[in-house]
Design a protein around this motif. Structure first.
Motif, PDB file in Angstrom:
ATOM      1  N   UNK A 363      23.399  -8.305 -17.928  1.00  0.00           N
ATOM      2  CA  UNK A 363      22.260  -8.768 -19.166  1.00  0.00           C
ATOM      3  C   UNK A 363      23.197 -10.436 -19.739  1.00  0.00           C
ATOM      4  N   UNK A 364      24.319 -10.592 -18.769  1.00  0.00           N
ATOM      5  CA  UNK A 364      25.048 -11.717 -19.771  1.00  0.00           C
ATOM      6  C   UNK A 364      23.910 -12.621 -18.133  1.00  0.00           C
ATOM      7  N   UNK A 365      24.078 -12.534 -16.670  1.00  0.00           N
ATOM      8  CA  UNK A 365      24.166 -13.436 -15.690  1.00  0.00           C
ATOM      9  C   UNK A 365      22.050 -14.037 -16.007  1.00  0.00           C
ATOM     10  N   UNK A 366      21.357 -12.355 -16.726  1.00  0.00           N
ATOM     11  CA  UNK A 366      20.225 -12.849 -17.232  1.00  0.00           C
ATOM     12  C   UNK A 366      19.472 -13.830 -18.422  1.00  0.00           C
ATOM     13  N   UNK A 367      20.904 -13.583 -19.156  1.00  0.00           N
ATOM     14  CA  UNK A 367      20.546 -14.447 -20.442  1.00  0.00           C
ATOM     15  C   UNK A 367      20.712 -15.874 -19.906  1.00  0.00           C
ATOM     16  N   UNK A 368      21.830 -16.060 -19.277  1.00  0.00           N
ATOM     17  CA  UNK A 368      22.126 -17.343 -19.013  1.00  0.00           C
ATOM     18  C   UNK A 368      21.544 -18.417 -17.831  1.00  0.00           C
ATOM     19  N   UNK A 369      21.165 -17.024 -17.291  1.00  0.00           N
ATOM     20  CA  UNK A 369      19.483 -17.895 -16.423  1.00  0.00           C
ATOM     21  C   UNK A 369      18.714 -18.262 -17.551  1.00  0.00           C
ATOM     22  N   UNK A 370      18.530 -17.623 -18.306  1.00  0.00           N
ATOM     23  CA  UNK A 370      17.057 -17.746 -19.437  1.00  0.00           C
ATOM     24  C   UNK A 370      18.078 -19.362 -20.146  1.00  0.00           C
ATOM     25  N   UNK A 392      28.352 -18.549 -12.190  1.00  0.00           N
ATOM     26  CA  UNK A 392      29.395 -17.903 -11.014  1.00  0.00           C
ATOM     27  C   UNK A 392      30.365 -17.567 -11.159  1.00  0.00           C
ATOM     28  N   UNK A 393      30.663 -17.425 -12.385  1.00  0.00           N
ATOM     29  CA  UNK A 393      31.713 -16.267 -12.996  1.00  0.00           C
ATOM     30  C   UNK A 393      30.950 -14.567 -12.502  1.00  0.00           C
ATOM     31  N   UNK A 394      30.023 -14.815 -13.612  1.00  0.00           N
ATOM     32  CA  UNK A 394      29.390 -13.966 -14.052  1.00  0.00           C
ATOM     33  C   UNK A 394      28.449 -12.830 -12.306  1.00  0.00           C
ATOM     34  N   UNK A 475      21.457  -3.759  -6.705  1.00  0.00           N
ATOM     35  CA  UNK A 475      21.784  -4.132  -8.596  1.00  0.00           C
ATOM     36  C   UNK A 475      20.039  -5.240  -8.150  1.00  0.00           C
ATOM     37  N   UNK A 476      18.993  -5.291  -8.435  1.00  0.00           N
ATOM     38  CA  UNK A 476      18.304  -5.695  -8.373  1.00  0.00           C
ATOM     39  C   UNK A 476      18.219  -6.111 -10.281  1.00  0.00           C
ATOM     40  N   UNK A 477      17.226  -6.501 -10.668  1.00  0.00           N
ATOM     41  CA  UNK A 477      17.253  -7.810 -12.139  1.00  0.00           C
ATOM     42  C   UNK A 477      16.114  -6.484 -12.731  1.00  0.00           C
ATOM     43  N   UNK A 478      15.938  -5.378 -12.007  1.00  0.00           N
ATOM     44  CA  UNK A 478      15.138  -4.530 -12.833  1.00  0.00           C
ATOM     45  C   UNK A 478      15.582  -2.864 -13.250  1.00  0.00           C
TER      46      UNK A 478
END
Length: 546
Positions: A363-370, A392-394, A475-478
């Motif tokens: 979830x944190x990776x998705x938030x950072x991408x957005x 990168x850390x995530x 682990x896909x995004x969905x």
């Protein structure tokens, strides 16, 4: 009936009575103050008692917290702590509404009483001064009358005396006339002073002092009314907390009814069930023939890999569990030091923890991408390059957690297979008795070779196919977790309107399912019976863990 009419001559009595009333008011204030100190000390002792008996370890680290009798005891302690809070509330209300207010009112009454009695004493002094003036004029009139009578007698005696000269007679008559005139003036002055004193005395007894006494009566009645209201505050402070105290007592009763002996027995089984198979019969060992003997493969001395343990003449006999002393265990990452059933539970718990952490990182990776996309489209909001280290850390954390999940899933699969195997062996032994040994066990050398072969085969690296195929798929995004099961239940103590994002509304007294405990931020995730999950304030709930 009023004091000015009925007690017109009881100035000292009224002075003593009003002073007694103020002293009674001060005594009551002092009594309430000491009562407040008693309540505060009682509440403090109750809180210290609760603190002494509350569990020192967190519930998640304390196996005893799973027992209903332990949970009920903790709930009773919490209710006693709430009861102590109500005693503190009683003390605070008494201190503010009784002690402070009545003490202030007492000072006001003392000032008013002092003013009224000072006014009465001034009136008394004025009347006494007028009476003294009346007495002086009376004495002067009496003295002048005697002098005039004496002068008249002297003039009459000289007038009858043939030897007295005419001049002496005239002089005596003039003196008698003068004294008579002075007596007449003293008489008039005395009459005027008497009239003035009677007027002042009537004003004093019929107007001035009755007014003062009526003011004192009004003051004393107001003091008595205020004191009566203060008496009522003592019971009112108790009545205000009666509903909450009743809830505390009801909570204690609910806690007592919540003790479930059967449930606790099942909890004990779940906590300490080892998963080992029961020991088989001890075989007869014939010492009349020299031979290598081994214990039954169904006995508790059998190693976990199923190979019988050699016990030749040079080996010591292994003690049968559970009668042997337990050696100090070394804690391992895969919990292999625990019995099979306990190992499975610990591994399952660790796997769930890793999955939750993994989902959090995703979830944190998705938030950072957005956020990065927003920065790229709107550069004035921020630099996209500044988010690269965190992304990168995530990603590193996700990879690490994926490996941990794979590792724990493999260990969990092994543990579950051992548990099922032990259950099958245990059931098999209950179906039929163990078969007698068909032949003597092989000699030590062959057994050692077999053991060595098995050891070498177990240490062979896994095949290329198994290395390339991970246990934990991509682990896909969905990715979505299965709906979590409740870890307890809770009751809403207060109404809450969930207006912000992530929160959920609840009504007072509503039963909810506990999905996630408070992580220290004051919010707890719950699920409503009619559907919907969200966060609510932890302080609005009464929580009971499964």
């Amino acid at each position: 009936m009023d004091w000015g009419t009925e007690l017109w001559d009881q100035f000292e009595v009224l002075e003593r009575h009003t002073q007694w009333g103020l002293d009674l008011l001060d005594r009551y204030v002092k009594f309430v103050k000491e009562r407040t100190e008693v309540e505060q000390a009682y509440a403090k002792q109750l809180r210290n008692l609760v603190k002494k008996y509350l569990p020192k370890r967190p519930a998640k680290d304390d196996p005893e917290s799973k027992f209903s009798q332990h949970q009920s005891f903790v709930q009773i302690l919490q209710e006693v702590n709430d009861f102590a809070g109500q005693r503190e509330l009683v003390a605070e209300n008494l201190s503010v509404r009784v002690c402070l207010e009545l003490a202030k009112y007492s000072q006001e009454m003392k000032q008013e009483r002092k003013m009224h009695f000072q006014e009465g004493r001034r009136a008394q002094q004025q009347l006494e001064s007028g009476f003294k003036q009346l007495e002086n004029s009376k004495r002067k009139f009496e003295r002048d009358c005697r002098e005039a009578e004496k002068a008249a007698q002297t003039a009459e005696r000289l007038d009858q005396d043939i030897n007295a000269t005419k001049a002496d007679v005239e002089k005596a008559k003039q003196q008698a006339h003068l004294r008579s005139h002075m007596a007449e003036e003293s008489k008039n002055e005395y009459a005027a002073q008497l009239q003035r004193f009677n007027r002042d005395q009537a004003h004093f007894y019929f107007s001035q002092m009755p007014q003062i006494f009526d003011k004192l009566q009004d003051m004393d009645e107001r003091r008595a009314t205020h004191l009566g209201a203060g008496y009522g505050l003592l019971s009112e402070a108790e009545l205000q907390v009666v509903p909450i105290i009743a809830k505390c007592l009801e909570g204690m009763k609910v806690a007592a009814d919540a003790v479930d002996a059967k449930h606790d027995s099942q909890v004990l089984i779940e906590l300490h069930k080892s998963g080992f198979a029961r020991p088989g019969d001890v075989e007869f060992e014939d010492f009349s023939q020299p031979m290598n003997r081994a214990p039954s493969d169904s006995s508790l001395g059998t190693p976990s890999d199923g190979r019988p343990e050699l016990r030749g003449p040079g080996r010591s006999r292994a003690k049968r569990w559970p009668f042997s002393k337990k050696n100090k265990t070394v804690v391992t990452e895969d919990f292999s030091h625990l019995p099979p059933e306990q190992q499975r539970k610990r591994l399952q718990h660790q796997l769930e923890e890793r999955n939750r952490e993994l989902q959090k990182e995703v979830d944190q990776r998705e938030a950072l991408k957005k956020m990065k996309d927003v920065y790229e489209k709107t550069p004035q909001m921020g630099d996209p390059a500044s988010l690269e280290p965190r992304i990168t850390e995530t990603l590193n954390n996700i990879e690490r957690l994926k490996l941990d999940v794979q590792k724990y899933e493999a260990w969990l699969a092994e543990a579950e297979s051992r548990v099922l195997s032990n259950r099958g062996n245990s059931l098999g032994r209950h179906v039929r008795p163990p078969d007698p040994p068909a032949s003597a066990p092989p000699d030590g050398s062959s057994n050692n070779n077999a053991s060595q072969d098995n050891k070498e085969s177990s240490e062979e690296p896994p095949s290329e196919e198994s290395q390339d195929t991970p246990i934990y798929t991509e682990f896909d995004e969905d990715f979505e977790e299965e709906p979590a099961s409740p870890i307890g239940h809770c009751v809403a103590i207060y109404h809450f309107e969930g207006s912000s994002e992530g929160t959920i509304s609840m009504a007072e007294g509503e039963d909810l399912s506990l999905m996630e405990e408070d992580k220290g931020d004051g919010w707890t995730r719950v699920r409503r019976k009619q559907g919907g999950e969200g966060y609510v304030p932890t302080s609005y709930l009464r929580v009971t863990l499964n």
